[in-house]
Every structure is written in structure tokens, then in C-alpha cells.
Design an enzyme around this catalytic site. Structure first.
Site, PDB file in Angstrom:
ATOM      1  N   ASN A 272       0.841  -1.195   0.000  1.00 14.03           N
ATOM      2  CA  ASN A 272       0.000   0.000   0.000  1.00 14.03           C
ATOM      3  C   ASN A 272       0.873   1.240   0.000  1.00 14.03           C
ATOM      4  O   ASN A 272       2.034   1.208   0.405  1.00 14.03           O
ATOM      5  CB  ASN A 272      -0.898   0.011   1.237  1.00 14.03           C
ATOM      6  CG  ASN A 272      -1.987  -1.036   1.165  1.00 14.03           C
ATOM      7  OD1 ASN A 272      -2.491  -1.334   0.090  1.00 14.03           O
ATOM      8  ND2 ASN A 272      -2.347  -1.607   2.296  1.00 14.03           N
TER       9      ASN A 272
ATOM     10  N   LYS B 134      13.380 -14.980  -9.223  1.00 18.30           N
ATOM     11  CA  LYS B 134      12.813 -13.890 -10.005  1.00 18.30           C
ATOM     12  C   LYS B 134      12.136 -14.431 -11.262  1.00 18.30           C
ATOM     13  O   LYS B 134      12.722 -15.206 -12.017  1.00 18.30           O
ATOM     14  CB  LYS B 134      13.905 -12.893 -10.390  1.00 18.30           C
ATOM     15  CG  LYS B 134      13.373 -11.713 -11.200  1.00 18.30           C
ATOM     16  CD  LYS B 134      14.490 -10.759 -11.612  1.00 18.30           C
ATOM     17  CE  LYS B 134      13.940  -9.634 -12.480  1.00 18.30           C
ATOM     18  NZ  LYS B 134      15.008  -8.718 -12.923  1.00 18.30           N
TER      19      LYS B 134
ATOM     20  N   PHE C  70      -7.813   1.990  11.915  1.00 15.67           N
ATOM     21  CA  PHE C  70      -7.740   3.068  10.932  1.00 15.67           C
ATOM     22  C   PHE C  70      -8.475   2.637   9.672  1.00 15.67           C
ATOM     23  O   PHE C  70      -8.490   1.445   9.335  1.00 15.67           O
ATOM     24  CB  PHE C  70      -6.287   3.397  10.597  1.00 15.67           C
ATOM     25  CG  PHE C  70      -5.700   4.492  11.454  1.00 15.67           C
ATOM     26  CD1 PHE C  70      -5.347   5.708  10.914  1.00 15.67           C
ATOM     27  CD2 PHE C  70      -5.515   4.285  12.808  1.00 15.67           C
ATOM     28  CE1 PHE C  70      -4.820   6.721  11.696  1.00 15.67           C
ATOM     29  CE2 PHE C  70      -4.983   5.276  13.613  1.00 15.67           C
ATOM     30  CZ  PHE C  70      -4.635   6.504  13.056  1.00 15.67           C
TER      31      PHE C  70
ATOM     32  N   LYS D  79     -17.088  -0.309   9.036  1.00 15.61           N
ATOM     33  CA  LYS D  79     -15.885  -1.073   9.372  1.00 15.61           C
ATOM     34  C   LYS D  79     -15.767  -1.265  10.880  1.00 15.61           C
ATOM     35  O   LYS D  79     -15.403  -2.358  11.347  1.00 15.61           O
ATOM     36  CB  LYS D  79     -14.641  -0.360   8.827  1.00 15.61           C
ATOM     37  CG  LYS D  79     -13.340  -1.097   9.129  1.00 15.61           C
ATOM     38  CD  LYS D  79     -12.141  -0.418   8.475  1.00 15.61           C
ATOM     39  CE  LYS D  79     -10.852  -1.179   8.752  1.00 15.61           C
ATOM     40  NZ  LYS D  79      -9.675  -0.582   8.081  1.00 15.61           N
TER      41      LYS D  79
ATOM     42  N   PRO E 158      -4.219 -12.339   7.205  1.00 14.35           N
ATOM     43  CA  PRO E 158      -4.924 -12.319   8.491  1.00 14.35           C
ATOM     44  C   PRO E 158      -5.474 -10.932   8.786  1.00 14.35           C
ATOM     45  O   PRO E 158      -4.825  -9.924   8.471  1.00 14.35           O
ATOM     46  CB  PRO E 158      -3.845 -12.718   9.502  1.00 14.35           C
ATOM     47  CG  PRO E 158      -2.543 -12.483   8.807  1.00 14.35           C
ATOM     48  CD  PRO E 158      -2.805 -12.720   7.355  1.00 14.35           C
ATOM     49  N   ASP E 159      -6.658 -10.868   9.358  1.00 12.68           N
ATOM     50  CA  ASP E 159      -7.291  -9.604   9.739  1.00 12.68           C
ATOM     51  C   ASP E 159      -6.876  -9.297  11.180  1.00 12.68           C
ATOM     52  O   ASP E 159      -7.507  -9.744  12.136  1.00 12.68           O
ATOM     53  CB  ASP E 159      -8.812  -9.717   9.615  1.00 12.68           C
ATOM     54  CG  ASP E 159      -9.493  -8.366   9.713  1.00 12.68           C
ATOM     55  OD1 ASP E 159      -8.974  -7.500  10.447  1.00 12.68           O
ATOM     56  OD2 ASP E 159     -10.531  -8.164   9.056  1.00 12.68           O
ATOM     57  N   ILE E 160      -5.800  -8.542  11.314  1.00  8.95           N
ATOM     58  CA  ILE E 160      -5.208  -8.314  12.637  1.00  8.95           C
ATOM     59  C   ILE E 160      -6.149  -7.521  13.526  1.00  8.95           C
ATOM     60  O   ILE E 160      -6.352  -7.855  14.706  1.00  8.95           O
ATOM     61  CB  ILE E 160      -3.853  -7.594  12.488  1.00  8.95           C
ATOM     62  CG1 ILE E 160      -2.920  -8.413  11.594  1.00  8.95           C
ATOM     63  CG2 ILE E 160      -3.215  -7.357  13.859  1.00  8.95           C
ATOM     64  CD1 ILE E 160      -1.628  -7.696  11.226  1.00  8.95           C
ATOM     65  N   LEU E 161      -6.740  -6.470  12.992  1.00  9.63           N
ATOM     66  CA  LEU E 161      -7.636  -5.618  13.777  1.00  9.63           C
ATOM     67  C   LEU E 161      -8.825  -6.424  14.297  1.00  9.63           C
ATOM     68  O   LEU E 161      -9.168  -6.357  15.489  1.00  9.63           O
ATOM     69  CB  LEU E 161      -8.113  -4.435  12.932  1.00  9.63           C
ATOM     70  CG  LEU E 161      -9.176  -3.531  13.560  1.00  9.63           C
ATOM     71  CD1 LEU E 161      -8.670  -2.905  14.856  1.00  9.63           C
ATOM     72  CD2 LEU E 161      -9.595  -2.449  12.557  1.00  9.63           C
TER      73      LEU E 161
END
Length: 398
Positions: free
Chosen positions: A208, A286, A324, A338, A304-307
Site C-alpha cells: 500500500n 525472479k 484506521f 468497518k 490475516p485480519d489483525i484488527l
């Protein structure tokens, strides 16, 4: 805030050394006891007599003074203070600190101390920008050394740029923060920051557009309020703050594992821009174009969805979980959804559409989503946004 605090002030050799005399005066005016240490080079700019007169105390200069060793050995001197301050901190002394050298009184004291260390760098702009200095700075910050400045401005040599020692009020404020009993004293806060890099092959990755600046500012603001901060960071563009526990990671899976290791905590702030997906069939070598025109096929797997996983812990859940939400449209609505979906207490939402310049920029405009609704904050510097959020967290944990 500095009444009865003991400060060991190391003055190293640079033109900014003359400002250290004013620093001694300001610290004593606030009730602190100051013990000055001068390097040989510092004596070219300030005299031991002037430092001693302002401090009202003996000035220490020589590692091999047997009288001093009998009365106040360098080990005891390094540990009798509440805080060790180096102002100015020259490129030479920073290099010694980073390399672990101890060949004079100042460097030996810095190696022998078990107290927190605050440095105020001061040097020519070219010296400050030199890769060796920046490498040493990163090492010192990783070791927990706190840094104030340098500022940008005109140099004694006639050049202009970063390298001027921070002004005395800034240094005094940094000393007060380092020694103060803030509202988060005794609290443990977890902060995640930066992007994650999900490998495609050994040289390519998915990520990101995050600099890590906001998460870094939040960790620093929580530290300044007295919290013990565990800072789990992906490959950010900015160095981690001093005085926090830094746990560097690369991928979302590594970040999830690091978070589980850090818990339990009183609060957790998940500011990292974690990649939602990883490449399940990442190549070990590569990937090459074979000239056929065929394109590689990437198979994606969900990270994994840490939050959500931390928010929904049955045991060991932090008392306050802050997520966030970086959105490009319908910011408040998507962030509110969310918060409900993830199960966290607060969501800090911001509009990161290209026109805002927020992603990777120096400012932020956030909306704080809580159970009570949405609260829009004005556009602020990321440092000020972090300060406001840290104060709100302190209020909630109180």
C-alpha cells in the site's frame, strides 16, 4: 517538572556548544541539578569555569583523573543522574555512540549509563545528510536514544539546511517529556504502522502507499504522555521514534505474529496499512519474461485480519482498540461500517483520494468514529493529529 531532577549534561565540541550554557541556566531555573561533562573539543568553545559557575557544580573532563575516580567514578557518575543529555551531539560523538566506542569520558559515560539518553544533534548540513550520520542516527534510535532536532536554518559556516541544534525551549521541553509523569505512565500501548510488503518473487512485492509517518507520530505522542509503547512497523519511509520498543516486520503474517507476541496491552492502535491479500504462489526465484507474450498468473490468498482478531479476543483483549480506515469516498459511512464489522472501539478514518495529498503527505484530516458517532477533525499536521489522538486515548484509559 524538573524540581530535584538530576541531569548529566555532556557538551561535545561544536560551535553550538556555547548554547549549552543557556541550557544549564534554564534547567537550573526549573529546579534541576546539572552536572556538566566537557569533551576536549568542547573546551575550544566553552570554558570549564563558565560551565561550572552556571551549574554550581564541578565540571568533569578527564576519564583518567584518579581523584575523580576515587570520589565519583565514571560508572557512578553515569548512573547517578535521572537523564543523560548530550547537547550539542556532534557527528563524531554520535558515531562513537552508534559503534559502542568508549575512549574518553563522554563516550564511556554513555556506554556505562543505565538511564535514558537524549541527544540534540548539531553539525554542518552536509555532515547531517551524510549516509554515515543517518545510519548512526537510525542505530541510536533503534537503541532507544531520544532525539530532539536538528532544525533547519543558517549555519555558522554560511550554509543553510538541517543541522542547527534545536532551540533551548525545544530541548527543555524534550527533557521535561523524558522525565515527566504523563497521564499514560504505567500503561502499555501497542501501535502498528507502515505498509506491509507481500512478495511476488524475491525482487517484487505488493504494498500500500503508506509512508508510516502517521503511525510513527502516534507512537511518539503516546510515548510523550508516559506510555510504554510497543511499535510494530512494516518497511516505512520514516525512522521509528526513539524511546519505544521497535519490532520491524515485512509481511502481514509477520505483523500478526508480532502483535500476538506483544499482547497483552492496555490499548492498541492499528495504524498500519496492511495489505489485504498476499500472493499464495510467490516464486522462489525472479520471474522472467520468456518472450512468448504469456503473462504470469498470480494466485491470491487473504491475509490475516489483525484488527478484527484482536478486537474479538475473549481473553487478553486491550481495553481500547483503535483501527484506521483509509477511504477514497463515503469516508464516514464506510468507516462506521468497518467499526461494526471489525468489533473495535474506535476507527480513525481519513480520505486518501489522490486529490487530498494525505497518503504519504505531512498532513491529515480525520474523522473519529466511536460508539457515540462521528467527530470530524480539521486538517492538521500528522504530529498534531497524533497528539490529539494520544490525549483522547489517555482520557479513555483514565
Amino acid at each position: 517538572m524538573l524540581t530535584d531532577k538530576r541531569i548529566l549534561l555532556i557538551i561535545s565540541g561544536g560551535i553550538a556548544a556555547f548554547k549549552s550554557l543557556d541550557l544549564i541556566r534554564r534547567l537550573r531555573d526549573r529546579g534541576a541539578t546539572v552536572t556538566p561533562v566537557l569533551t576536549r573539543a568542547a573546551e575550544q568553545f566553552v570554558t570549564p569555569l563558565s560551565a561550572s559557575a552556571l551549574a554550581g557544580a564541578k565540571v568533569y573532563r578527564d576519564l583518567f583523573d584518579l581523584t575523580d575516580e576515587a570520589e565519583m567514578g565514571h560508572i557512578e557518575l553515569s548512573r547517578a543522574a535521572d537523564l543523560v543529555v548530550v547537547a550539542p551531539a556532534t557527528a563524531d560523538l554520535m558515531g562513537k555512540m552508534a559503534a559502542g566506542l568508549a575512549n574518553d569520558l563522554a563516550s564511556t559515560l554513555l556506554m556505562a549509563t543505565d538511564k535514558r539518553v537524549l541527544i540534540a544533534p548539531a553539525m554542518n548540513v552536509r555532515m547531517w545528510d551524510h549516509p554515515a550520520t543517518q545510519r548512526n542516527l537510525a542505530t541510536l534510535q533503534g537503541d532507544g536514544v531520544m532525539v530532539v532536532g536538528p532544525n533547519e536554518g543558517a549555519m555558522a559556516c554560511g550554509e543553510f539546511g538541517p543541522g542547527r541544534m534545536a532551540e533551548m525551549p525545544e530541548i527543555v521541553a524534550a527533557i521535561e517529556r523524558a522525565l515527566g509523569d504523563g497521564p499514560l505512565r504505567g500503561k502499555h500501548v501497542l501501535v502498528t504502522s507502515g505498509p506491509t510488503h507481500e512478495p511476488i518473487d524475491p525482487v517484487r512485492y505488493i504494498a500500500n502507499r503508506s509512508s508510516g509517518a502517521q503511525g510513527t507520530a502516534i507512537a511518539a505522542a503516546l510515548r510523550d504522555l508516559g506510555a510504554r509503547v510497543s511499535f510494530v512497523t512494516g518497511p516505512a519511509d520514516v525512522p521509528p521514534p526513539a524511546g519505544v520498543e521497535v519490532i520491524p516486520v515485512e509481511t502481514a503474517q509477520e505483523m500478526a505474529e508480532a502483535v500476538n507476541t506483544v499482547l497483552p496491552a492496555d490499548a492498541a492502535v492499528f495504524a498500519a496499512a496492511v495489505a489485504d491479500w498476499r500472493v499464495a504462489n510467490a516464486a522462489a526465484q525472479k520471474m522472467k519474461k520468456d518472450g512468448s507474450g504469456s503473462l504470469p498468473v498470480l494466485d491470491f490468498a487473504e491475509n490475516p485480519d489483525i484488527l478484527a482478531s484482536v478486537s474479538k479476543l475473549e481473553t487478553g483483549r486491550p481495553g481500547l482498540v483503535v483501527g484506521f480506515a483509509a477511504e477514497t469516498h463515503d469516508v464516514a459511512r464506510h468507516a462506521t461500517e468497518k467499526r461494526a464489522r471489525k468489533g473495535c472501539d474506535w476507527i480513525v478514518a481519513n480520505d486518501v483520494s489522490p486529490a487530498t495529498g494525505i497518503m504519504g503527505g505531512s498532513e491529515n484530516a480525520v474523522t473519529l468514529i466511536t460508539a457515540d458517532g462521528a467527530e470530524a477533525w480539521p486538517r492538521l499536521s500528522k504530529d498534531e493529529t497524533a497528539r490529539r489522538l494520544a490525549l483522547r486515548i489517555a482520557e479513555a484509559l483514565a
